[in-house]
Design a protein around this motif. Sequence first.
Motif, PDB file in Angstrom:
ATOM      1  N   CYS A   1       2.629   7.915  -8.423  1.00 55.10           N
ATOM      2  CA  CYS A   1       1.203   7.902  -8.099  1.00 55.10           C
ATOM      3  C   CYS A   1       0.387   7.821  -9.393  1.00 55.10           C
ATOM      4  O   CYS A   1       0.595   8.633 -10.302  1.00 55.10           O
TER       5      CYS A   1
ATOM      6  N   ALA B   1       2.633   3.081   2.754  1.00 54.13           N
ATOM      7  CA  ALA B   1       1.618   3.471   3.725  1.00 54.13           C
ATOM      8  C   ALA B   1       1.536   2.386   4.794  1.00 54.13           C
ATOM      9  O   ALA B   1       1.994   1.258   4.593  1.00 54.13           O
TER      10      ALA B   1
ATOM     11  N   SER C   1       0.879  -1.159   0.000  1.00 60.68           N
ATOM     12  CA  SER C   1       0.000   0.000   0.000  1.00 60.68           C
ATOM     13  C   SER C   1       0.915   1.207   0.000  1.00 60.68           C
ATOM     14  O   SER C   1       1.825   1.304   0.829  1.00 60.68           O
TER      15      SER C   1
ATOM     16  N   GLU D   1      -1.286  12.639  -0.672  1.00 63.47           N
ATOM     17  CA  GLU D   1      -2.079  11.714   0.147  1.00 63.47           C
ATOM     18  C   GLU D   1      -3.034  10.831  -0.669  1.00 63.47           C
ATOM     19  O   GLU D   1      -4.045  10.374  -0.167  1.00 63.47           O
ATOM     20  N   HIS D   2      -2.699  10.600  -1.945  1.00 60.46           N
ATOM     21  CA  HIS D   2      -3.432   9.613  -2.735  1.00 60.46           C
ATOM     22  C   HIS D   2      -2.918   8.244  -2.322  1.00 60.46           C
ATOM     23  O   HIS D   2      -1.709   8.022  -2.315  1.00 60.46           O
ATOM     24  N   LYS D   3      -3.816   7.353  -1.989  1.00 57.04           N
ATOM     25  CA  LYS D   3      -3.428   6.002  -1.580  1.00 57.04           C
ATOM     26  C   LYS D   3      -3.695   5.037  -2.720  1.00 57.04           C
ATOM     27  O   LYS D   3      -4.716   5.120  -3.389  1.00 57.04           O
TER      28      LYS D   3
ATOM     29  N   ILE E   1       1.448   5.647  -0.686  1.00 53.03           N
ATOM     30  CA  ILE E   1       0.798   6.945  -0.563  1.00 53.03           C
ATOM     31  C   ILE E   1       1.747   7.997  -1.121  1.00 53.03           C
ATOM     32  O   ILE E   1       2.961   7.922  -0.918  1.00 53.03           O
ATOM     33  N   CYS E   2       1.191   8.974  -1.854  1.00 54.94           N
ATOM     34  CA  CYS E   2       2.024  10.030  -2.427  1.00 54.94           C
ATOM     35  C   CYS E   2       1.950  11.274  -1.545  1.00 54.94           C
ATOM     36  O   CYS E   2       1.180  11.332  -0.584  1.00 54.94           O
TER      37      CYS E   2
END
Length: 141
Positions: A35, A46, A5, A11-13, A7-8
Amino acid sequence: MIQYSLICESEHKFDAWFRNADAYEAQHKKGIVTCPICSSGNVTKALMAPAVARKSSDTVALSSGHPQQAELRAAMKALRDKVTAEADYVGDRFASEARKIHDQESEKRGIYGEATREEVTALVEDGIDFMPLPSLPEDRN
């Protein structure tokens, strides 16, 4: 194969699969882990929850009413459109062309095409980096 998992910085997961932890580290150092939503290369792992066995009746898909569903679909389509516009289509020669590029027998360039399950397995086992193009529900209509 290992799934992380990620995350950029925005905060895009998202999730991504790698051959192993070393493959992730190598791709991350090269800056090719980006991302799929904003194309940021500032990506980190993440926090991951452990996988918990569930009853099949508990399985839920990302419904069309989910607030990020349209954004994710648009990002996937944009990624696919960018690759197909800027890379060479090699059809069913994808595996052999990817191998030639990896072995420096052919010029380094972006390619896309089709490969059998066996060809994909062989590419992964040989450490040749590639990723599938996103498939969208409307592609099956």
